[in-house]
Design an enzyme around this catalytic site. Structure first.
Site, PDB file in Angstrom:
ATOM      1  N   HIS A  16       0.915  -1.276  -0.093  1.00 43.56           N
ATOM      2  CA  HIS A  16      -0.316  -0.169  -0.056  1.00 43.56           C
ATOM      3  C   HIS A  16       0.924   1.250   0.050  1.00 43.56           C
ATOM      4  O   HIS A  16       2.014   1.023   0.150  1.00 43.56           O
ATOM      5  CB  HIS A  16      -1.089  -0.055   1.121  1.00 43.56           C
ATOM      6  CG  HIS A  16      -0.319   0.303   2.413  1.00 43.56           C
ATOM      7  ND1 HIS A  16      -1.098   0.531   3.719  1.00 43.56           N
ATOM      8  CD2 HIS A  16       0.858   0.223   2.981  1.00 43.56           C
ATOM      9  CE1 HIS A  16      -0.319   0.825   4.667  1.00 43.56           C
ATOM     10  NE2 HIS A  16       0.815   0.484   4.321  1.00 43.56           N
ATOM     11  N   HIS A  41       4.872  -0.044  -0.375  1.00 43.73           N
ATOM     12  CA  HIS A  41       5.501  -0.921   0.355  1.00 43.73           C
ATOM     13  C   HIS A  41       4.403  -2.086   0.945  1.00 43.73           C
ATOM     14  O   HIS A  41       3.530  -1.661   0.881  1.00 43.73           O
ATOM     15  CB  HIS A  41       6.358  -0.472   1.492  1.00 43.73           C
ATOM     16  CG  HIS A  41       5.609   0.075   2.690  1.00 43.73           C
ATOM     17  ND1 HIS A  41       6.166   0.395   3.836  1.00 43.73           N
ATOM     18  CD2 HIS A  41       4.395   0.416   2.734  1.00 43.73           C
ATOM     19  CE1 HIS A  41       5.225   0.838   4.766  1.00 43.73           C
ATOM     20  NE2 HIS A  41       4.306   0.751   4.017  1.00 43.73           N
ATOM     21  N   HIS A  43       3.078  -4.853   3.761  1.00 42.99           N
ATOM     22  CA  HIS A  43       3.088  -5.634   5.169  1.00 42.99           C
ATOM     23  C   HIS A  43       2.633  -6.919   5.123  1.00 42.99           C
ATOM     24  O   HIS A  43       1.692  -7.632   4.299  1.00 42.99           O
ATOM     25  CB  HIS A  43       1.912  -4.918   5.841  1.00 42.99           C
ATOM     26  CG  HIS A  43       2.255  -3.428   6.231  1.00 42.99           C
ATOM     27  ND1 HIS A  43       3.012  -2.948   7.337  1.00 42.99           N
ATOM     28  CD2 HIS A  43       1.895  -2.214   5.506  1.00 42.99           C
ATOM     29  CE1 HIS A  43       3.369  -1.685   7.349  1.00 42.99           C
ATOM     30  NE2 HIS A  43       2.576  -1.131   6.339  1.00 42.99           N
ATOM     31  N   HIS A  82      -1.332 -10.731  -1.690  1.00 45.30           N
ATOM     32  CA  HIS A  82      -0.349 -10.150  -2.909  1.00 45.30           C
ATOM     33  C   HIS A  82      -0.785  -9.202  -3.829  1.00 45.30           C
ATOM     34  O   HIS A  82      -0.767  -9.159  -5.004  1.00 45.30           O
ATOM     35  CB  HIS A  82       0.149 -11.376  -3.451  1.00 45.30           C
ATOM     36  CG  HIS A  82       0.749 -12.417  -2.597  1.00 45.30           C
ATOM     37  ND1 HIS A  82       2.157 -12.085  -2.231  1.00 45.30           N
ATOM     38  CD2 HIS A  82       0.624 -13.538  -1.912  1.00 45.30           C
ATOM     39  CE1 HIS A  82       2.569 -13.058  -1.416  1.00 45.30           C
ATOM     40  NE2 HIS A  82       1.794 -13.742  -1.182  1.00 45.30           N
ATOM     41  N   GLU A 127      -0.943  -5.365  11.841  1.00 50.65           N
ATOM     42  CA  GLU A 127      -0.027  -4.597  10.805  1.00 50.65           C
ATOM     43  C   GLU A 127       1.428  -5.003  11.048  1.00 50.65           C
ATOM     44  O   GLU A 127       2.214  -5.405  10.172  1.00 50.65           O
ATOM     45  CB  GLU A 127      -0.263  -3.358  10.612  1.00 50.65           C
ATOM     46  CG  GLU A 127       0.194  -2.461   9.242  1.00 50.65           C
ATOM     47  CD  GLU A 127       0.008  -1.173   9.321  1.00 50.65           C
ATOM     48  OE1 GLU A 127      -0.656  -0.950   8.239  1.00 50.65           O
ATOM     49  OE2 GLU A 127       0.936  -0.511  10.088  1.00 50.65           O
TER      50      GLU A 127
HETATM   51 NI    NI Z   1       2.547   0.760   5.525  1.00 50.42          NI
END
Ligand code: NI
Length: 141
Positions: A16, A41, A43, A82, A127
């Site tokens: 995101h 990037h 998570h 993904h 997260e």
């Molecule tokens: Ni982030």
């Protein structure tokens, strides 16, 4: 009434970018840090889905955990895993940021209607090892 809470964990990985389009690059980086990275990037998220209900008198289940897994995958994981949360799905329109907070609300909205014989009680979305959010559904005031 004997209400029991059952929790299933699922995992997914997503990319995101958190970025308010009418802010400067500097403002975005100050607010969102790494999550404002222009090239996105990722998570590795953990989703805990807790349903509530009475154990069935025959099966003893609140819900068949395999059925719950299938529902979570069909309506949530298959869309998010993904994926680029900004670009690959249409869950975050009109500058709605794909934060963990907004993500958990969107997951609730997609999951709740598909649970039969039990009710969605709580979601927890992790997260990072230090940050997680919880949601109990919309409040009716
Ligand atoms: Ni982030």
């Amino acid at each position: 009434m004997q209400e029991v809470f059952l929790t299933r964990r699922e995992r997914f990985s997503g990319a995101h970018k958190l970025y308010v389009s009418h802010w400067s690059k500097e403002q975005n980086e100050e607010m969102f840090g790494k999550c404002a990275n222009a090239n996105f990037h990722g998570h590795n998220y953990e989703l805990f889905v807790t349903v509530a209900g009475q154990p069935d008198p025959v099966t003893g289940f609140v819900i068949n955990a395999t059925d719950l897994k299938s529902i979570i995958h069909e309506y949530v994981i298959d869309h998010l895993d993904h994926a680029n949360l900004n670009l690959d799905i249409d869950w975050f329109q009109n500058d709605l940021q794909p934060t963990t907070e907004n993500l958990i609300i969107a997951i609730w909205d997609r999951l709740e209607a598909h649970l039969k014989g039990c009710r969605l009680h709580k979601l927890r979305l992790v997260e990072t090892e230090n940050i997680s959010v919880e949601y109990f559904g919309p409040t009716h005031s």
